[in-house]
Design a protein around this motif. Structure first.
Motif, short mmCIF file in Angstrom:
data_model
loop_
_atom_site.label_atom_id
_atom_site.label_comp_id
_atom_site.label_asym_id
_atom_site.label_seq_id
_atom_site.Cartn_x
_atom_site.Cartn_y
_atom_site.Cartn_z
N GLY A 176 0.89 -1.09 -0.13
CA GLY A 176 -0.09 -0.12 0.13
C GLY A 176 0.96 1.40 -0.03
N VAL A 177 0.37 2.13 -0.78
CA VAL A 177 1.21 3.56 -0.87
C VAL A 177 0.45 4.53 -0.27
N SER A 178 -0.99 4.84 -0.72
CA SER A 178 -1.91 5.83 -0.09
C SER A 178 -3.10 5.18 -0.31
N CYS A 179 -4.13 5.95 0.36
CA CYS A 179 -5.58 5.55 0.10
C CYS A 179 -6.47 6.55 0.72
N SER A 180 -7.72 6.81 -0.10
CA SER A 180 -8.56 7.80 0.46
C SER A 180 -9.94 6.87 0.74
N SER A 181 -10.52 6.93 2.14
CA SER A 181 -11.62 6.22 2.52
C SER A 181 -12.99 6.72 1.74
N ALA A 182 -13.78 5.78 1.92
CA ALA A 182 -15.07 6.10 1.43
C ALA A 182 -15.77 7.23 2.15
N ASN A 183 -16.50 7.82 1.50
CA ASN A 183 -17.33 8.75 2.25
C ASN A 183 -16.79 10.23 2.89
N ASP A 184 -15.75 9.76 3.92
CA ASP A 184 -15.38 10.97 4.44
C ASP A 184 -13.99 11.59 3.98
N GLY A 185 -13.48 10.47 3.12
CA GLY A 185 -12.08 10.97 2.50
C GLY A 185 -10.90 11.01 3.10
N LEU A 186 -10.95 10.36 4.24
CA LEU A 186 -9.95 10.45 5.21
C LEU A 186 -8.70 9.68 4.48
N THR A 187 -7.28 10.27 4.47
CA THR A 187 -6.21 9.59 3.99
C THR A 187 -5.18 8.91 4.51
N TRP A 188 -4.57 8.20 4.07
CA TRP A 188 -3.50 7.23 4.69
C TRP A 188 -2.11 7.32 3.77
N TYR A 189 -1.07 7.38 4.33
CA TYR A 189 0.03 7.22 3.55
C TYR A 189 1.10 6.36 4.29
N ALA A 190 1.68 5.26 3.34
CA ALA A 190 2.68 4.51 3.82
C ALA A 190 3.89 5.25 4.54
N ASP A 191 4.61 4.88 5.59
CA ASP A 191 5.78 5.54 5.89
C ASP A 191 6.92 6.31 4.96
N SER A 192 6.98 5.31 4.05
CA SER A 192 8.08 5.51 3.20
C SER A 192 7.81 6.78 1.99
N VAL A 193 6.53 7.27 1.85
CA VAL A 193 6.02 8.22 0.95
C VAL A 193 5.76 9.40 1.89
N LYS A 194 5.35 9.46 3.06
CA LYS A 194 4.72 10.58 3.43
C LYS A 194 5.56 11.96 3.43
N GLY A 195 4.94 12.82 3.37
CA GLY A 195 5.62 14.00 3.04
C GLY A 195 6.10 14.26 1.53
N ARG A 196 6.23 13.09 0.61
CA ARG A 196 6.36 13.33 -0.40
C ARG A 196 5.24 13.05 -1.70
N PHE A 197 4.26 12.20 -1.20
CA PHE A 197 3.13 11.76 -2.05
C PHE A 197 1.90 12.64 -1.20
N ARG A 198 0.77 12.79 -2.37
CA ARG A 198 -0.29 13.40 -1.85
C ARG A 198 -1.33 12.91 -2.61
N ILE A 199 -2.38 12.33 -2.06
CA ILE A 199 -3.60 11.84 -2.73
C ILE A 199 -4.81 12.62 -2.56
N SER A 200 -5.49 12.85 -3.80
CA SER A 200 -6.56 13.63 -3.66
C SER A 200 -7.63 12.98 -4.66
N ARG A 201 -8.78 13.33 -4.62
CA ARG A 201 -9.82 12.63 -5.31
C ARG A 201 -10.93 13.85 -5.54
N ASP A 202 -11.57 13.64 -6.82
CA ASP A 202 -12.55 14.37 -7.18
C ASP A 202 -13.84 13.35 -7.58
#
Length: 127
Positions: free
Chosen positions: A49-75
């Motif tokens: 897993g790298v990153s994800c966005s939860s259903a409905n509330d859109g909460l996000t998660w990042y793997a430690d290896s990518v925190k601060g470097r990757f950003r997930i967004s959804r439309d």
């Protein structure tokens, strides 16, 4: 079923940036109700897993290896999820997959239950 298509991979120099896109093949009004995850698999390694966005509330998660470097967004209106990848490292080289599932009561970073997968897009970090 939710058919997903990734795009945006390619060859990137170390320290560079790239944005991956993941879209549904046809617009769905219930897209907001899907958890969307980005996973990657490097040669000889397990999918992680790298990153994800939860259903409905859109909460996000990042793997430690990518925190601060990757950003997930959804439309949700466009049925699109993006993964902005910055400060890329050699170890980020992998095939990147997006996946979707209905909520099953676990965090979106848990790969369990993801039953809609894109075909993957290659990201190669190389000088």
């Amino acid at each position: 079923q939710l058919q997903l298509v990734e795009s945006g991979g390619g060859l990137v120099p170390p320290g560079g940036s790239v944005r991956l896109s993941c879209g549904a093949s046809s617009l769905r009004s219930d897209y907001v109700g899907y958890a969307i995850g980005w996973f990657r698999q490097a040669p000889g390694k397990e999918r992680e897993g790298v990153s994800c966005s939860s259903a409905n509330d859109g909460l996000t998660w990042y793997a430690d290896s990518v925190k601060g470097r990757f950003r997930i967004s959804r439309d949700n209106a466009k049925n699109m999820v993006y993964l902005e990848m910055n400060s890329l490292k050699f170890e980020d080289t992998a095939v990147y997959y997006c996946a979707a599932r209905r909520p099953i009561g676990v965090s979106c970073h848990d790969i369990t239950g993801y039953d809609n997968w894109g075909h993957g897009t290659q990201v190669t970090v190389s000088s």
